[in-house]
Design a protein around this motif. Structure first.
Motif, PDB file in Angstrom:
ATOM      1  N   TRP A  12      -2.063  -3.612  -4.858  1.00  0.00           N
ATOM      2  CA  TRP A  12      -1.767  -2.574  -3.860  1.00  0.00           C
ATOM      3  C   TRP A  12      -1.847  -3.109  -2.426  1.00  0.00           C
ATOM      4  O   TRP A  12      -1.679  -2.349  -1.484  1.00  0.00           O
ATOM      5  N   TYR A  28      -3.214   5.394  -1.678  1.00  0.00           N
ATOM      6  CA  TYR A  28      -4.094   4.274  -2.022  1.00  0.00           C
ATOM      7  C   TYR A  28      -5.572   4.589  -1.789  1.00  0.00           C
ATOM      8  O   TYR A  28      -6.441   4.104  -2.525  1.00  0.00           O
ATOM      9  N   ALA A  85       0.822  -1.207   0.000  1.00  0.00           N
ATOM     10  CA  ALA A  85       0.000   0.000   0.000  1.00  0.00           C
ATOM     11  C   ALA A  85       0.859   1.262   0.000  1.00  0.00           C
ATOM     12  O   ALA A  85       0.427   2.313  -0.480  1.00  0.00           O
TER      13      ALA A  85
END
Length: 225
Positions: free
Chosen positions: A161, A115, A108
């Motif tokens: 992510w 994000y 992240a």
């Protein structure tokens, strides 16, 4: 001379106080205590060192930098409300809620810039795409199916992510008042037609029964009497 000596002592005292405060400030900046649900990304001279937390840890002043703090709890976010066109070119405003959680804080931090913003903007774009491939009637009748399709698309986007999409809820689908009135009249007309059809079928059955009775009476005078 006495005044100069006193002035020198006072300046020396001030310097000691400033030095002490500086040392205390530096010591305080070395100590970090992330909360139970927080993870802090530490950079040393610009190079990623790892995630720290929860609990007490120390960082080197001027060398270590806290680049980002990640919240590991489930995050609830509104997908930006916007007017969209369905496949049959009807404008509809969709209100949706998104639930997600960071599973890999390192990804992240390193794989995407901000994000939370990326997920919010991506959700709005994917929602517009999903709505554009469905008719309004299909959209109204299959909210759960639309939400599941959006969740699947978002999950595929956010997986690199380190973010897991937990749930998507379509809370409201609104259209213009004029179109809503037209749909109400259409639904009313359909119900009226269905009622008239049922009434006609009932009358047909009654007429058929009366014809059968008349034939019976014609052949049997006693029954007629």
């Amino acid at each position: 001379r006495m005044e100069m000596a006193e002035s020198s002592e006072f300046l020396l005292l001030v310097l000691w106080i400033v030095l002490l405060l500086t040392l205390l400030s530096a010591a305080a900046s070395m100590v970090k205590v992330p909360k139970e649900w927080e993870r802090m990304a530490v950079l040393r001279l610009g190079k990623f060192q790892g995630m720290r937390g929860p609990g007490l840890f120390f960082r080197a002043p001027l060398i270590d930098q806290i680049a980002y703090t990640i919240d590991m709890r489930t995050i609830v976010a509104d997908i930006p409300k916007q007017k969209m066109l369905t496949r049959d070119n009807i404008p509809a405003t969709i209100d949706a809620i998104l639930y997600y959680k960071v599973e890999d804080p390192e990804k992240a931090v390193l794989a995407v810039d901000k994000y939370k913003d990326a997920i919010s903007l991506g959700a709005a774009t994917l929602l517009r795409d999903v709505v554009g491939r469905r008719d309004l009637d299909d959209l109204l009748q299959k909210r759960e199916e639309v939400a599941e399709e959006l969740k699947s698309n978002l999950d595929a986007m956010s997986e690199p992510w380190g973010v897991d999409i937990l749930n998507v809820e379509i809370s409201d689908i609104s259209i213009s008042t004029t179109l809503e009135d037209a749909m109400t009249r259409e639904a009313s007309a359909v119900r009226e037609r269905r009622a008239r059809t049922q009434l006609a079928l009932a009358e047909k059955e009654i007429a058929s029964t009366l014809v059968d009775a008349a034939k019976t009476y014609e052949k049997d005078p006693v029954a007629l009497e």
